[in-house]
Design a protein around this motif. Structure first.
Motif, PDB file in Angstrom:
ATOM      1  N   PRO A  81       0.828  -1.217   0.000  1.00  0.00           N
ATOM      2  CA  PRO A  81       0.000   0.000   0.000  1.00  0.00           C
ATOM      3  C   PRO A  81       0.861   1.265   0.000  1.00  0.00           C
ATOM      4  CG  PRO A  81       0.131  -0.895   2.230  1.00  0.00           C
ATOM      5  CD  PRO A  81       1.070  -1.719   1.373  1.00  0.00           C
ATOM      6  N   ARG A  82       0.219   2.413  -0.177  1.00  0.00           N
ATOM      7  CA  ARG A  82       0.941   3.693  -0.212  1.00  0.00           C
ATOM      8  C   ARG A  82       1.361   4.166   1.171  1.00  0.00           C
ATOM      9  NH1 ARG A  82      -1.913   8.545  -3.005  1.00  0.00           N
ATOM     10  NH2 ARG A  82      -3.927   7.665  -2.357  1.00  0.00           N
ATOM     11  N   LYS A  83       2.392   5.004   1.167  1.00  0.00           N
ATOM     12  CA  LYS A  83       2.776   5.791   2.335  1.00  0.00           C
ATOM     13  C   LYS A  83       2.594   7.260   1.937  1.00  0.00           C
ATOM     14  CE  LYS A  83       6.413   2.846   4.433  1.00  0.00           C
ATOM     15  NZ  LYS A  83       5.530   1.819   4.824  1.00  0.00           N
ATOM     16  N   THR A  87       2.240   8.258  -4.929  1.00  0.00           N
ATOM     17  CA  THR A  87       1.041   8.108  -5.764  1.00  0.00           C
ATOM     18  C   THR A  87       0.770   6.608  -5.895  1.00  0.00           C
ATOM     19  OG1 THR A  87       2.262   7.862  -7.826  1.00  0.00           O
ATOM     20  CG2 THR A  87       1.718  10.120  -7.139  1.00  0.00           C
ATOM     21  N   ARG A  88      -0.401   6.271  -6.392  1.00  0.00           N
ATOM     22  CA  ARG A  88      -0.680   4.842  -6.601  1.00  0.00           C
ATOM     23  C   ARG A  88       0.263   4.271  -7.664  1.00  0.00           C
ATOM     24  NH1 ARG A  88      -5.415   7.326  -5.714  1.00  0.00           N
ATOM     25  NH2 ARG A  88      -6.898   6.516  -4.192  1.00  0.00           N
ATOM     26  N   ASP A  89       0.634   5.131  -8.627  1.00  0.00           N
ATOM     27  CA  ASP A  89       1.538   4.659  -9.687  1.00  0.00           C
ATOM     28  C   ASP A  89       2.911   4.267  -9.115  1.00  0.00           C
ATOM     29  OD1 ASP A  89       2.029   4.183 -12.514  1.00  0.00           O
ATOM     30  OD2 ASP A  89       3.426   5.864 -12.366  1.00  0.00           O
ATOM     31  N   SER A 119      -5.675  -4.601  -5.913  1.00  0.00           N
ATOM     32  CA  SER A 119      -4.279  -4.140  -5.826  1.00  0.00           C
ATOM     33  C   SER A 119      -4.039  -2.933  -6.729  1.00  0.00           C
ATOM     34  CB  SER A 119      -3.321  -5.257  -6.262  1.00  0.00           C
ATOM     35  OG  SER A 119      -3.688  -6.477  -5.672  1.00  0.00           O
ATOM     36  N   ASN A 120      -3.384  -1.941  -6.162  1.00  0.00           N
ATOM     37  CA  ASN A 120      -3.080  -0.711  -6.909  1.00  0.00           C
ATOM     38  C   ASN A 120      -1.757  -0.787  -7.642  1.00  0.00           C
ATOM     39  OD1 ASN A 120      -5.107   1.319  -6.712  1.00  0.00           O
ATOM     40  ND2 ASN A 120      -4.735   1.419  -4.501  1.00  0.00           N
ATOM     41  N   PRO A 121      -1.574   0.016  -8.680  1.00  0.00           N
ATOM     42  CA  PRO A 121      -2.549   0.930  -9.270  1.00  0.00           C
ATOM     43  C   PRO A 121      -3.579   0.193 -10.138  1.00  0.00           C
ATOM     44  CG  PRO A 121      -0.454   1.044 -10.471  1.00  0.00           C
ATOM     45  CD  PRO A 121      -0.253   0.076  -9.349  1.00  0.00           C
ATOM     46  N   VAL A 153     -18.597   4.342  -2.603  1.00  0.00           N
ATOM     47  CA  VAL A 153     -18.921   4.384  -1.169  1.00  0.00           C
ATOM     48  C   VAL A 153     -18.572   5.765  -0.602  1.00  0.00           C
ATOM     49  CG1 VAL A 153     -18.236   3.413   1.081  1.00  0.00           C
ATOM     50  CG2 VAL A 153     -18.660   1.883  -0.863  1.00  0.00           C
ATOM     51  N   ARG A 154     -17.409   6.281  -1.011  1.00  0.00           N
ATOM     52  CA  ARG A 154     -17.007   7.619  -0.527  1.00  0.00           C
ATOM     53  C   ARG A 154     -17.973   8.690  -1.026  1.00  0.00           C
ATOM     54  NH1 ARG A 154     -10.775   6.208  -1.593  1.00  0.00           N
ATOM     55  NH2 ARG A 154     -10.236   5.603   0.540  1.00  0.00           N
ATOM     56  N   ALA A 155     -18.350   8.602  -2.287  1.00  0.00           N
ATOM     57  CA  ALA A 155     -19.278   9.610  -2.830  1.00  0.00           C
ATOM     58  C   ALA A 155     -20.592   9.572  -2.056  1.00  0.00           C
ATOM     59  CB  ALA A 155     -19.508   9.357  -4.325  1.00  0.00           C
ATOM     60  N   GLY A 178     -11.289   5.980 -13.701  1.00  0.00           N
ATOM     61  CA  GLY A 178     -10.315   5.036 -13.157  1.00  0.00           C
ATOM     62  C   GLY A 178     -10.313   5.094 -11.642  1.00  0.00           C
ATOM     63  N   HIS A 179      -9.198   4.663 -11.038  1.00  0.00           N
ATOM     64  CA  HIS A 179      -9.117   4.707  -9.572  1.00  0.00           C
ATOM     65  C   HIS A 179      -7.803   5.363  -9.134  1.00  0.00           C
ATOM     66  CE1 HIS A 179      -9.610   3.767  -5.398  1.00  0.00           C
ATOM     67  NE2 HIS A 179      -8.443   3.140  -5.395  1.00  0.00           N
ATOM     68  N   SER A 180      -7.683   6.648  -9.408  1.00  0.00           N
ATOM     69  CA  SER A 180      -6.572   7.440  -8.858  1.00  0.00           C
ATOM     70  C   SER A 180      -6.846   8.901  -9.163  1.00  0.00           C
ATOM     71  CB  SER A 180      -5.226   7.036  -9.475  1.00  0.00           C
ATOM     72  OG  SER A 180      -5.163   7.454 -10.805  1.00  0.00           O
ATOM     73  N   GLY A 212      -9.928  10.963  -1.735  1.00  0.00           N
ATOM     74  CA  GLY A 212     -10.313  10.335  -0.459  1.00  0.00           C
ATOM     75  C   GLY A 212      -9.252   9.363   0.036  1.00  0.00           C
ATOM     76  N   GLY A 213      -8.607   8.679  -0.894  1.00  0.00           N
ATOM     77  CA  GLY A 213      -7.558   7.725  -0.511  1.00  0.00           C
ATOM     78  C   GLY A 213      -6.406   8.431   0.195  1.00  0.00           C
ATOM     79  N   ASP A 214      -6.049   9.609  -0.304  1.00  0.00           N
ATOM     80  CA  ASP A 214      -4.941  10.379   0.291  1.00  0.00           C
ATOM     81  C   ASP A 214      -5.274  10.803   1.719  1.00  0.00           C
ATOM     82  OD1 ASP A 214      -5.016  10.669  -2.682  1.00  0.00           O
ATOM     83  OD2 ASP A 214      -3.048  11.554  -2.306  1.00  0.00           O
ATOM     84  N   SER A 225      -2.787   2.364   3.867  1.00  0.00           N
ATOM     85  CA  SER A 225      -3.901   3.112   3.275  1.00  0.00           C
ATOM     86  C   SER A 225      -5.210   2.479   3.735  1.00  0.00           C
ATOM     87  CB  SER A 225      -3.751   3.118   1.749  1.00  0.00           C
ATOM     88  OG  SER A 225      -3.648   1.812   1.226  1.00  0.00           O
ATOM     89  N   ALA A 226      -6.300   2.850   3.086  1.00  0.00           N
ATOM     90  CA  ALA A 226      -7.621   2.363   3.508  1.00  0.00           C
ATOM     91  C   ALA A 226      -7.664   0.831   3.507  1.00  0.00           C
ATOM     92  CB  ALA A 226      -8.686   2.908   2.563  1.00  0.00           C
ATOM     93  N   THR A 227      -8.072   0.263   4.622  1.00  0.00           N
ATOM     94  CA  THR A 227      -8.179  -1.199   4.712  1.00  0.00           C
ATOM     95  C   THR A 227      -9.614  -1.609   5.082  1.00  0.00           C
ATOM     96  OG1 THR A 227      -7.393  -1.098   7.004  1.00  0.00           O
ATOM     97  CG2 THR A 227      -5.767  -1.606   5.311  1.00  0.00           C
TER      98      THR A 227
HETATM   99  O1  LIG Z   1      -5.309   5.545  -1.581  1.00  0.00           O
HETATM  100  C1  LIG Z   1      -4.798   4.443  -1.704  1.00  0.00           C
HETATM  101  O2  LIG Z   1      -3.610   4.289  -2.000  1.00  0.00           O
HETATM  102  C2  LIG Z   1      -5.614   3.205  -1.431  1.00  0.00           C
HETATM  103  C3  LIG Z   1      -6.894   3.156  -2.201  1.00  0.00           C
HETATM  104  O3  LIG Z   1      -6.686   3.218  -3.573  1.00  0.00           O
HETATM  105  C4  LIG Z   1      -7.910   4.163  -1.757  1.00  0.00           C
HETATM  106  O4  LIG Z   1      -8.553   4.776  -2.598  1.00  0.00           O
HETATM  107  O5  LIG Z   1      -8.099   4.307  -0.533  1.00  0.00           O
END
Ligand SMILES: O=C(O)C[C@H](O)C(=O)O
Ligand SMILES: NC(=O)c1ccc[n+]([C@@H]2O[C@H](COP(=O)([O-])OP(=O)(O)OC[C@H]3O[C@@H](n4cnc5c(N)ncnc54)[C@H](O)[C@@H]3O)[C@@H](O)[C@H]2O)c1
Length: 330
Positions: A81-83, A87-89, A119-121, A153-155, A178-180, A212-214, A225-227
């Motif tokens: 996961p990210r720190k 970025t997810r990339d 799994s990201n990205p 879900v976040r929206a 996409g998802h980033s 939201g992920g950030d 990150s989000a679990t």
């Molecule tokens: O932000 C992240 O790196 C994890 C996930 O993709 C998220 O949206 O929470």
């Protein structure tokens, strides 16, 4: 009999996701695969008095293939996961190879399974999975999904602060792309029932869904990150797949798919210039039955967001495809 596999089952997402699957009446067999700790997670979950029988596997003794064999659904939250600051990339370097190898295993022993990639990205790992499956002659675009449910879900959650609706799930908000970051595009104009977001609140709301992920990565301060919200989202999507495959009608969920392989998807791919894209997809007994062309309904504000989405996403997709077609030299 429904057999679900979690690949990456000992991780931050994997454990709560496996818990939710263990207590779901829709799951008969739960198979847990990870490179570490599956014996402990399996022993723990096996004491829960629910229907699903749970088994755990490590890589030794062909564990991956044993875990995957006969799977109906494989959910993949394996990878780092990210720190903060990433970025997810930035995860591509490690996670691309993890996803490639897991999908090679699925192609070999469970080629008919529905594959749900967390799994990201995600923008790149899903194209990687598609290329691996194509190379193995096992690609069924109706059965490969990037899980973008957390954005939905976040929206639902964040809009509640504006609408005041008590039950956030009563408002259906398509989140597409996409998802980033900027590739995540919430279409509040297409919410059902319709909602009115004052213009002065729209930018902040949109930004919060996109990033939201950030927010979670920052709050966890180096611990990932989000679990938990992801486990919920992954379970919600997996449940919908299982219900649709069992014959339940009318299930439509945004998910990141290979558009040219899904009915109604070609014209969306042409309009967006992206072969992989998340749109609301009608799920049926064979998987992705129909892609809904909601892109054409976006308002002017959302069209601008979509332009930024397309350019970022195209690069992410070709990076994934290239990784399999022209593997980096070791
Ligand atoms: O932000 C992240 O790196 C994890 C996930 O993709 C998220 O949206 O929470
Ligand atoms: N799609 C989404 O919306 C979304 C949301 C949150 C997180 N994620 C992504 O999910 C992934 C996992 O996040 P996490 O917080 O659970 O991480 P984590 O580090 O807590 O868990 C990952 C697990 O994967 C396992 N693993 C590593 N290599 C493996 C392999 N080859 N085979 C099987 N298992 C392997 C690890 O041992 C670990 O248990 C990350 O890439 C993260 O960015 C995606």
């Amino acid at each position: 009999m429904v057999k679900v596999v979690v690949a990456g089952a000992s991780g931050g997402i994997g454990q709560p996701l496996s818990l939710l699957l263990k207590i779901s009446p829709l799951v008969d067999e739960l198979s847990l695969y990870d490179v570490v700790n599956t014996p402990g997670v399996t022993a723990d979950l096996s004491h829960i008095s629910s229907v699903a029988q749970v088994q755990g596997f490590l890589p030794a003794d062909d564990g991956m293939k044993k875990a995957f064999k006969g799977a109906d659904v494989v959910v993949i939250p394996a990878g780092i996961p990210r720190k903060p600051g990433m970025t997810r990339d930035d995860l591509f370097k490690i996670n691309a190879g993890i996803v490639r190898d897991l999908v090679k295993g699925i192609a070999e022993v469970a080629p008919d399974a529905y594959i749900l990639i967390i799994s990201n990205p995600v923008n790149s790992t899903v194209p990687i999975a598609a290329e691996v499956l194509k190379a193995a002659g096992k690609f069924n675009p109706k059965k490969l999904f990037g899980v973008t449910t957390l954005d939905v879900v976040r929206a639902e959650t964040f809009v509640q602060g504006i609408t005041g609706e008590k039950d956030p799930q009563k408002t259906v908000i398509p989140v597409i792309g996409g998802h980033s970051g900027e590739t995540i595009v919430p279409l509040f104009s297409q919410a059902k029932p319709a909602i009115n977001i004052p213009q002065d609140k729209l930018d902040a709301l949109t930004n919060r869904v996109q990033f939201g992920g950030d927010e979670v990565v920052k709050a966890k301060d180096g611990a990932g990150s989000a679990t938990l919200s992801m486990a919920y989202a992954g379970f919600r999507f997996a449940e919908k797949i299982i219900k649709a495959v069992k014959g339940e009608k009318g299930i439509v969920e945004p998910t990141y798919v290979y558009l040219p392989g899904v009915e109604g998807g070609k014209e969306i791919a042409e309009a967006t210039g992206c072969d992989f894209f998340s749109v609301p997809v009608e799920l049926g007994t064979e998987g992705a039955a129909k892609a809904h062309n909601i892109v054409s309904s976006a308002n002017d504000y959302e069209k601008k967001l979509l332009e930024a989405c397309y350019s970022g996403l195209k690069g992410n997709i070709s990076k994934g495809v290239e990784f399999v077609k022209n593997p980096p030299s070791k």
